[in-house]
Scaffold this motif. Sequence first.
Motif, PDB file in Angstrom:
ATOM      1  N   ASN A 142      11.855  31.615 -46.686  1.00 27.86           N
ATOM      2  CA  ASN A 142      10.815  31.423 -45.668  1.00 27.86           C
ATOM      3  C   ASN A 142      11.369  30.878 -44.358  1.00 27.86           C
ATOM      4  O   ASN A 142      11.012  31.370 -43.285  1.00 27.86           O
ATOM      5  CB  ASN A 142       9.734  30.481 -46.208  1.00 27.86           C
ATOM      6  CG  ASN A 142       9.059  31.036 -47.446  1.00 27.86           C
ATOM      7  OD1 ASN A 142       8.749  32.228 -47.527  1.00 27.86           O
ATOM      8  ND2 ASN A 142       8.845  30.179 -48.442  1.00 27.86           N
ATOM      9  N   ASN A 143      12.213  29.876 -44.451  1.00 27.34           N
ATOM     10  CA  ASN A 143      12.702  29.223 -43.237  1.00 27.34           C
ATOM     11  C   ASN A 143      14.213  29.320 -43.062  1.00 27.34           C
ATOM     12  O   ASN A 143      14.769  28.673 -42.176  1.00 27.34           O
ATOM     13  CB  ASN A 143      12.296  27.736 -43.254  1.00 27.34           C
ATOM     14  CG  ASN A 143      10.798  27.556 -43.366  1.00 27.34           C
ATOM     15  OD1 ASN A 143      10.030  28.215 -42.659  1.00 27.34           O
ATOM     16  ND2 ASN A 143      10.371  26.673 -44.273  1.00 27.34           N
ATOM     17  N   ASP A 148      15.772  34.768 -40.973  1.00 26.76           N
ATOM     18  CA  ASP A 148      15.282  34.763 -39.586  1.00 26.76           C
ATOM     19  C   ASP A 148      16.108  35.706 -38.720  1.00 26.76           C
ATOM     20  O   ASP A 148      15.572  36.414 -37.861  1.00 26.76           O
ATOM     21  CB  ASP A 148      15.331  33.343 -39.019  1.00 26.76           C
ATOM     22  CG  ASP A 148      14.278  32.427 -39.631  1.00 26.76           C
ATOM     23  OD1 ASP A 148      13.359  32.964 -40.293  1.00 26.76           O
ATOM     24  OD2 ASP A 148      14.392  31.194 -39.470  1.00 26.76           O
TER      25      ASP A 148
END
Length: 303
Positions: A142-143, A148
Amino acid sequence: MTTPSVRPRQITDAPRRRPGRSAYPYWFYLPAAVIYTVLFLVPTVASFFFSFTRWSLFDFTFIGLDNFVQFFKEPALIKGLVNTFIYGVVTSGLKVVLGMLLGVLLTSQIIARGFLRSVLFFPVLLSSIGVGMVFTVLMDPNNGLINDALALFGIDGPKWLTDPAWALMSVALVDVWKGVGLATVIYIAGIVSIPAEYFEAAKVDGASSFKSFWNITLPLARPATATVIILSLIGGLRSFDLIWAMTKGGPGFTSDVIASVIYKQYQAGFYGLSTAGNVVLFLIVTAIVVPLSMFLNRKEVEQ
């Protein structure tokens, strides 16, 4: 009138060499022999003995082969065995291929060659636990920074460490990132030892860079290849710290290897059972590495 020739006087009082060889040089082996005995032979013999016992810190009971029978009944063992072989083959194979390519690159005439060698070798010096913790954060689905970065190109990154299909391979890729520097250094040493006359002759004959690599670098770097294969395979089959730091064998048992199965037995207090597992791991690594090393060295001699 002739002058009588004067013969040089022969020295007859030179000390005679004593028959036999002095034992003095062999005393220099003593410190290494003591360290080897204390740190390897004694623990190995003790492990074999305690694998036949049910033991604690203060006592032990001899139970024969019961630990081995129980160990092979462990539900996670088969999965751990398969994962161990997959992990060892993948990591050693990638280190050989990437190490060879990077070794060729870093022995060519490129800018900042020395700096690039230092940067590539730097991960080898890092702690496996530290590397595992850092990449656990980077691979967060997710992070994490990796997903990313992939999202910038419209790629939906996988759940690296929580997806059973990706967990083991994710750790293997991190292992390759950390260890490929050592393989590259070994290949650099092997490549620079090849006489330059071979490459000059190939260049005069009009051979391309690929043909020079295939017919000169690859066969003459065989000793480096054998070394990288053996070291990488031993490290892959015995790997534990990086896997434990990143997945702890999860999710479920999907990234368990033999070493993590053994550690879980230690955690549960089954010391004799886990010692038997260590003996099994030692025998597996020996049974694979020793014949492979003999085969590679024999090929090297035949060359």
